[in-house]
Design an enzyme around this catalytic site. Structure first.
Site, PDB file in Angstrom:
ATOM      1  N   HIS A  86      52.529  35.405  44.128  1.00 49.79           N
ATOM      2  CA  HIS A  86      52.509  34.036  44.645  1.00 49.79           C
ATOM      3  C   HIS A  86      53.211  33.091  43.682  1.00 49.79           C
ATOM      4  CE1 HIS A  86      49.546  34.644  47.978  1.00 49.79           C
ATOM      5  NE2 HIS A  86      49.223  35.700  47.230  1.00 49.79           N
ATOM      6  N   GLU A 105      41.303  42.370  51.387  1.00 46.74           N
ATOM      7  CA  GLU A 105      41.055  41.800  50.065  1.00 46.74           C
ATOM      8  C   GLU A 105      39.709  41.074  50.090  1.00 46.74           C
ATOM      9  OE1 GLU A 105      43.010  38.756  46.766  1.00 46.74           O
ATOM     10  OE2 GLU A 105      43.356  38.413  48.898  1.00 46.74           O
TER      11      GLU A 105
END
Length: 375
Positions: free
Chosen positions: A22, A211
């Site tokens: 990210h 996740e």
């Protein structure tokens, strides 16, 4: 020099692939401090090493709230075209310094419009920075290619507009789409219209799944998200049952060998048999509690089980600043934990490049380059 540090030095020189990283979790601490000072944004620390250590300590604390603290600071300084461009340029340079030759960087433009930037202007600024970084690396004799993955934030319920944004920029740097944010309560089925549009326009998608939520999330990503890859995907291991038994074939007088019977549930079997790529981030998975059902250390991570069972796994960092990691460090950590050879670490790079959203010819050329270097 320790065995691990020696391996890390060797790995840093080898070409690597990053598919799950990210942008807003990977700033340089010094840059964050400088940009925060310019806008009067208060940080918990004002020295680069202390700030990096603060974020890493928060990540290791077991508190998701503390883990996420860093993003309030990073996104605060990423609200102008100039700052986005700088962060993107440095992002590329830092990856290249770590030996990465191909990367797909994901970020959510809708989180960067607080000071008047349009979504398109934000994407253009990041692309300009990525191109500057690639050019700078090339001028120094290096090689790196980087594509944008445009993320829609699940909780914002704005996926249709973000999908259209990604499609508008598909010929100028954007190579795929993603949804991020809280999994539980925000399944891909809520955004099925966006995924259908992307499929109609032939723009591939990777979906955060497995996740923060379990098998249902993975199934939904595959069915409604039309996911070509799974962001993390780690909890697909919860659909695998291991049963210990004994080997009745043992000779008289010898200790019986313990065998492990493996049963894959329907979701795990689908992911394994169709080689859906898992973008695994080992340290981040430990920090965010993704592997809580398996244990509390990296040795408990199901990565090795998935690999040994034939799942298509890759290694990623997720958020280099927030987690305090590098791709080299993650590979060295796995090698130390699971006794992987260089050949096995090379497998993870080939898995990633073949699962990338590059074209066939580009994937073939990069695969050949990686294999030659790792051999």
């Amino acid at each position: 020099m320790s065995k691990t540090s020696g391996l890390a030095a060797q790995l840093r020189q080898l070409p690597k692939v990053s598919l799950h990283d990210h942008l807003d979790g990977s700033l340089r601490p010094a840059t964050l401090i400088e940009l925060a000072a310019e806008i009067g944004h208060e940080l918990p620390e004002t020295e680069p090493e202390a700030l990096a250590e603060r974020f890493r300590a928060n990540a290791d604390s077991g508190s998701l709230e503390k883990y996420l603290e860093a993003f309030a600071h990073t996104t605060a300084v990423m609200q102008t075209a100039q700052n986005l461009q700088r962060v993107a340029r440095e992002y590329v340079e830092d990856l290249a310094a770590d030996g990465v030759v191909y990367a797909e960087v994901r970020w959510a433009p809708e989180q960067h419009t607080q000071q008047g930037l349009s979504l398109d202007e934000a994407v253009e600024a990041v692309q300009a920075g990525l191109e500057e970084g690639v050019a700078a690396v090339g001028a120094d004799g290096g090689i790196i290619a980087v594509g944008q993955l445009i993320s829609a934030m699940r909780q914002a319920d704005n996926a249709d507009e973000i999908a259209e944004l990604a499609l508008r920029h598909r010929d100028t740097g954007v190579i795929g789409f993603d949804i991020a944010g809280p999994e539980a309560g925000f399944p891909p089925s809520k955004f099925s219209a966006a995924f259908t549009k992307l499929a109609e326009e032939m723009l591939p998608a990777t979906v955060h799944a497995g996740e923060g939520d379990g098998i249902g999330s993975v199934r939904d990503a595959l069915v409604h998200g039309r996911a070509r890859r799974l962001g993390h995907g780690t909890r697909v291991a919860e659909d695998i049952t291991l049963t210990e038994g004994s080997d009745s074939r043992s000779k008289a007088g010898e200790a019986e060998e313990e065998l492990v019977e493996v049963e894959l549930g329907p979701v795990a079997r689908w992911v394994r048999d169709r080689q859906i790529h898992l973008e695994v981030s080992p340290t981040s998975n430990l920090q965010t509690g993704t592997i809580a059902n398996f244990g509390e250390t990296i040795a408990d991570h199901p990565f090795d089980m998935l690999y040994q069972l034939g799942f298509n796994v890759g290694v990623n960092t997720d958020n280099r600043l927030v987690s305090g990691v590098s791709l080299t460090g993650e590979l060295a950590l796995l090698a130390e934990t699971f006794d992987y050879s260089l050949a096995e670490l090379a497998d993870f790079q080939i898995n990633a490049i073949e699962a990338s959203f590059l074209g066939y010819e580009e994937r073939e050329a990069l695969s050949a380059h990686i294999l030659e270097a790792w051999q």
